[in-house]
Design a protein around this motif. Structure first.
Motif, PDB file in Angstrom:
ATOM      1  N   GLU A 125       0.849  -1.334   0.038  1.00 55.78           N
ATOM      2  CA  GLU A 125      -0.040   0.132  -0.111  1.00 55.78           C
ATOM      3  C   GLU A 125       0.926   1.120  -0.034  1.00 55.78           C
ATOM      4  O   GLU A 125       1.978   1.185   0.426  1.00 55.78           O
ATOM      5  CB  GLU A 125      -0.782  -0.077   1.313  1.00 55.78           C
ATOM      6  CG  GLU A 125      -0.443   0.162   2.385  1.00 55.78           C
ATOM      7  CD  GLU A 125      -0.280  -0.854   3.600  1.00 55.78           C
ATOM      8  OE1 GLU A 125       0.173  -0.803   4.771  1.00 55.78           O
ATOM      9  OE2 GLU A 125      -0.779  -1.957   3.146  1.00 55.78           O
ATOM     10  N   PRO A 126       0.329   2.268  -0.297  1.00 50.15           N
ATOM     11  CA  PRO A 126       1.213   3.538  -0.472  1.00 50.15           C
ATOM     12  C   PRO A 126       1.443   4.293   0.711  1.00 50.15           C
ATOM     13  O   PRO A 126       0.694   3.967   1.779  1.00 50.15           O
ATOM     14  CB  PRO A 126       0.259   4.756  -1.163  1.00 50.15           C
ATOM     15  CG  PRO A 126      -1.010   4.057  -1.194  1.00 50.15           C
ATOM     16  CD  PRO A 126      -0.937   2.532  -1.004  1.00 50.15           C
TER      17      PRO A 126
ATOM     18  N   TYR B 122       2.996  11.856  -3.935  1.00 50.50           N
ATOM     19  CA  TYR B 122       2.154  10.410  -4.081  1.00 50.50           C
ATOM     20  C   TYR B 122       3.423   9.731  -4.589  1.00 50.50           C
ATOM     21  O   TYR B 122       3.432   9.555  -5.984  1.00 50.50           O
ATOM     22  CB  TYR B 122       1.129  10.541  -4.997  1.00 50.50           C
ATOM     23  CG  TYR B 122      -0.074  11.476  -4.075  1.00 50.50           C
ATOM     24  CD1 TYR B 122      -0.569  11.189  -3.052  1.00 50.50           C
ATOM     25  CD2 TYR B 122      -0.535  12.350  -4.840  1.00 50.50           C
ATOM     26  CE1 TYR B 122      -1.340  12.262  -2.370  1.00 50.50           C
ATOM     27  CE2 TYR B 122      -1.455  13.251  -4.181  1.00 50.50           C
ATOM     28  CZ  TYR B 122      -1.955  13.212  -3.235  1.00 50.50           C
ATOM     29  OH  TYR B 122      -2.883  13.711  -2.472  1.00 50.50           O
ATOM     30  N   HIS B 123       4.131   8.773  -3.649  1.00 57.62           N
ATOM     31  CA  HIS B 123       5.050   7.906  -4.394  1.00 57.62           C
ATOM     32  C   HIS B 123       4.345   6.557  -4.671  1.00 57.62           C
ATOM     33  O   HIS B 123       3.345   6.144  -4.420  1.00 57.62           O
ATOM     34  CB  HIS B 123       5.921   7.677  -3.140  1.00 57.62           C
ATOM     35  CG  HIS B 123       6.936   8.852  -2.674  1.00 57.62           C
ATOM     36  ND1 HIS B 123       7.805   9.462  -3.474  1.00 57.62           N
ATOM     37  CD2 HIS B 123       6.602   9.412  -1.485  1.00 57.62           C
ATOM     38  CE1 HIS B 123       8.429  10.376  -2.567  1.00 57.62           C
ATOM     39  NE2 HIS B 123       7.562  10.461  -1.492  1.00 57.62           N
TER      40      HIS B 123
ATOM     41  N   VAL C 231      -8.035  13.118 -14.098  1.00 59.01           N
ATOM     42  CA  VAL C 231      -6.679  12.855 -13.730  1.00 59.01           C
ATOM     43  C   VAL C 231      -6.975  11.509 -13.100  1.00 59.01           C
ATOM     44  O   VAL C 231      -7.566  11.253 -12.045  1.00 59.01           O
ATOM     45  CB  VAL C 231      -6.268  13.831 -12.701  1.00 59.01           C
ATOM     46  CG1 VAL C 231      -4.830  13.451 -12.064  1.00 59.01           C
ATOM     47  CG2 VAL C 231      -5.985  15.168 -13.543  1.00 59.01           C
ATOM     48  N   PHE C 232      -6.270  10.341 -13.617  1.00 56.29           N
ATOM     49  CA  PHE C 232      -6.307   8.970 -13.170  1.00 56.29           C
ATOM     50  C   PHE C 232      -4.865   8.629 -12.247  1.00 56.29           C
ATOM     51  O   PHE C 232      -3.828   8.989 -13.087  1.00 56.29           O
ATOM     52  CB  PHE C 232      -6.425   8.015 -14.297  1.00 56.29           C
ATOM     53  CG  PHE C 232      -7.696   8.303 -14.965  1.00 56.29           C
ATOM     54  CD1 PHE C 232      -8.895   7.667 -14.620  1.00 56.29           C
ATOM     55  CD2 PHE C 232      -7.729   8.834 -16.238  1.00 56.29           C
ATOM     56  CE1 PHE C 232     -10.081   7.968 -15.205  1.00 56.29           C
ATOM     57  CE2 PHE C 232      -8.856   9.172 -17.028  1.00 56.29           C
ATOM     58  CZ  PHE C 232     -10.119   8.558 -16.504  1.00 56.29           C
ATOM     59  N   ALA C 233      -5.001   8.179 -10.929  1.00 63.42           N
ATOM     60  CA  ALA C 233      -4.205   7.944 -10.318  1.00 63.42           C
ATOM     61  C   ALA C 233      -3.984   6.425 -10.086  1.00 63.42           C
ATOM     62  O   ALA C 233      -4.911   5.988  -9.475  1.00 63.42           O
ATOM     63  CB  ALA C 233      -3.970   8.870  -9.035  1.00 63.42           C
TER      64      ALA C 233
ATOM     65  N   LEU D 195       2.448  18.275 -13.483  1.00 62.95           N
ATOM     66  CA  LEU D 195       3.658  18.892 -12.520  1.00 62.95           C
ATOM     67  C   LEU D 195       2.910  19.098 -11.099  1.00 62.95           C
ATOM     68  O   LEU D 195       3.618  18.993 -10.352  1.00 62.95           O
ATOM     69  CB  LEU D 195       4.278  19.934 -13.188  1.00 62.95           C
ATOM     70  CG  LEU D 195       5.308  19.667 -14.213  1.00 62.95           C
ATOM     71  CD1 LEU D 195       5.773  20.925 -15.010  1.00 62.95           C
ATOM     72  CD2 LEU D 195       6.363  18.936 -14.061  1.00 62.95           C
ATOM     73  N   ALA D 196       1.920  19.706 -11.275  1.00 66.29           N
ATOM     74  CA  ALA D 196       1.044  20.133 -10.113  1.00 66.29           C
ATOM     75  C   ALA D 196       0.782  18.826  -9.099  1.00 66.29           C
ATOM     76  O   ALA D 196       0.904  19.168  -8.095  1.00 66.29           O
ATOM     77  CB  ALA D 196      -0.131  20.938 -10.374  1.00 66.29           C
ATOM     78  N   VAL D 197       0.130  17.825  -9.978  1.00 68.66           N
ATOM     79  CA  VAL D 197      -0.058  16.788  -9.252  1.00 68.66           C
ATOM     80  C   VAL D 197       1.189  16.068  -8.706  1.00 68.66           C
ATOM     81  O   VAL D 197       0.987  15.608  -7.434  1.00 68.66           O
ATOM     82  CB  VAL D 197      -0.941  15.867 -10.046  1.00 68.66           C
ATOM     83  CG1 VAL D 197      -1.132  14.456  -9.490  1.00 68.66           C
ATOM     84  CG2 VAL D 197      -2.278  16.338 -10.241  1.00 68.66           C
TER      85      VAL D 197
END
Length: 198
Positions: free
Chosen positions: A90-91, A142-143, A192-194, A135-137
């Protein structure tokens, strides 16, 4: 005289009055070392990397520390990078959609404040917006997340439009954000997909 036959090597025939001719001695080539021999691996790398200098953080030696004498400059194509396994499933920091959504909305409204619809301008503007948003995200830190940014400009001509995206992802860690900006003659939509990867 020489006898020649099909598929047979030519064999010189001597008569009693002739003296045998000796072939000129050519220097024998030295056998190239096998890369599976311990000492030979370092020699092969030295020969291949003689003219190249590349920085690599760490290289896993194939057998032992015999190649540590060569130095830390290796050709990146031959180097095998090793990273320590984190054993994380998990992150460290979960993707927070709300904070990202406010930042994306802010960038969208600032960039499209007084812009009128022009398809030639919007083709370049969509790429610039995607880069700025990415760049902003990434600044949120968020690693182990990969981000996909879609920027859509839709001209208002009285039509209806449905936009759909399908993904296979982990519901616990993966997420997405949508931001919208409406002008007089167009509508801009940013997705935006993470996606978390281990």
């Amino acid at each position: 005289m020489e006898k020649r036959g099909r598929g047979v090597k030519s064999i010189p025939i001597q008569t009693p009055n002739q003296t045998p001719q000796q072939a000129p001695m050519t220097p024998r080539k030295e056998r190239r070392p096998s890369m599976f021999e311990k000492e030979a691996y370092a020699q092969i790398l030295r020969e291949r990397l003689r003219e190249s200098i590349h920085d690599v953080q760490y290289v896993e030696p194939p057998f032992d520390d015999s190649i540590a004498d060569i130095g830390k400059e290796w050709k990146s194509a031959l180097a095998k990078l090793k990273f320590a396994n984190s054993y994380r499933m998990e992150p460290l920091k979960k993707f927070q959609a709300h904070s990202v959504e406010t930042k994306v909305q802010q960038i969208l409204t600032e960039s499209l404040k007084d812009v009128k619809y022009d398809d030639k301008v919007f083709s370049h503007l969509s790429l610039e917006l995607a880069d700025r948003i990415l760049l902003a995200v990434k600044e949120f830190g968020y690693h182990h997340y990969k981000f996909i940014i879609k920027v859509l400009f839709i001209q208002k001509t009285g039509q209806a439009i449905n936009i759909a995206s399908r993904w296979i992802w982990d519901i616990a860690w993966d997420s997405w954000v949508a931001a919208k900006h409406e002008g007089e003659s167009y509508m801009a939509l940013v997705l935006v997909f993470a996606l978390y990867y281990e």
